[in-house]
Design an enzyme around this catalytic site. Sequence first.
Site, short mmCIF file in Angstrom:
data_model
loop_
_atom_site.label_atom_id
_atom_site.label_comp_id
_atom_site.label_asym_id
_atom_site.label_seq_id
_atom_site.Cartn_x
_atom_site.Cartn_y
_atom_site.Cartn_z
N HIS A 55 0.83 -1.20 0.00
CA HIS A 55 0.00 0.00 0.00
C HIS A 55 0.87 1.26 0.00
O HIS A 55 0.68 2.16 -0.82
CB HIS A 55 -0.90 -0.03 1.24
N GLU A 56 1.83 1.31 0.93
CA GLU A 56 2.68 2.50 1.03
C GLU A 56 3.59 2.65 -0.18
O GLU A 56 3.82 3.76 -0.67
CB GLU A 56 3.51 2.43 2.32
N HIS A 59 1.66 4.27 -3.05
CA HIS A 59 1.62 5.74 -2.93
C HIS A 59 2.92 6.35 -3.45
O HIS A 59 2.93 7.30 -4.22
CB HIS A 59 1.46 6.14 -1.46
#
Length: 202
Positions: A55-56, A59
């Site tokens: 997820h990170e 980004h």
Amino acid sequence: MAYEPWKGAHRGSTGRRELEDLLVSFLVLVLLFSNFDPYAVPYSVVAVLTAFVFHELAHRWVARRYGYRAYYKRWDTGILLALLVGITTRLLTGTVWIFAALGAVQVYAPYAYDERETFGKIALAGPLVNIAVGAAALVTLRAVIPFTPLWWVVETTATVNLWLAFFNLLPFPPLDGSKVVRWNAGVWAVSIGVSYLLFRLL
């Protein structure tokens, strides 16, 4: 688990510090999602790796595609609060309540094309990865013998990814959903709707 646009001067080299911040946040989330149960830790490792780290990195990857400097930074207050809430609720109820705001990808944006669009797409990248992994895990779950170790790994991976997708898409700052809905309410509605429906399939 959200990301934060940050327009100050660049802070310098972050490679080693970013890795350390990711590792600390990762280990705390493994403890929380395992309910502080050593036997559940192996299942949580795979789930948190795909749900949090991917997820990170999503980004960060999208931000860098736009030419921005981006890196993950842990939030020590959030980590302490998460551990306090987790330990307290585990002792009182037997179940860990998870406070998932342990850090965020900081985006150094000295310029922007269209801030709402670019920041909205950067914000959406993380939950979309969670939805994709969660959906793949749901499909895989149907092909695995129930209640075997592999089944528990896949089930935990699906649960954590889809829960984090829905949680992060809530339209409240500083969560990702607040930036997505500011950019495009239709995209936000479809994304949070899909994450909710998939989570209900569990």
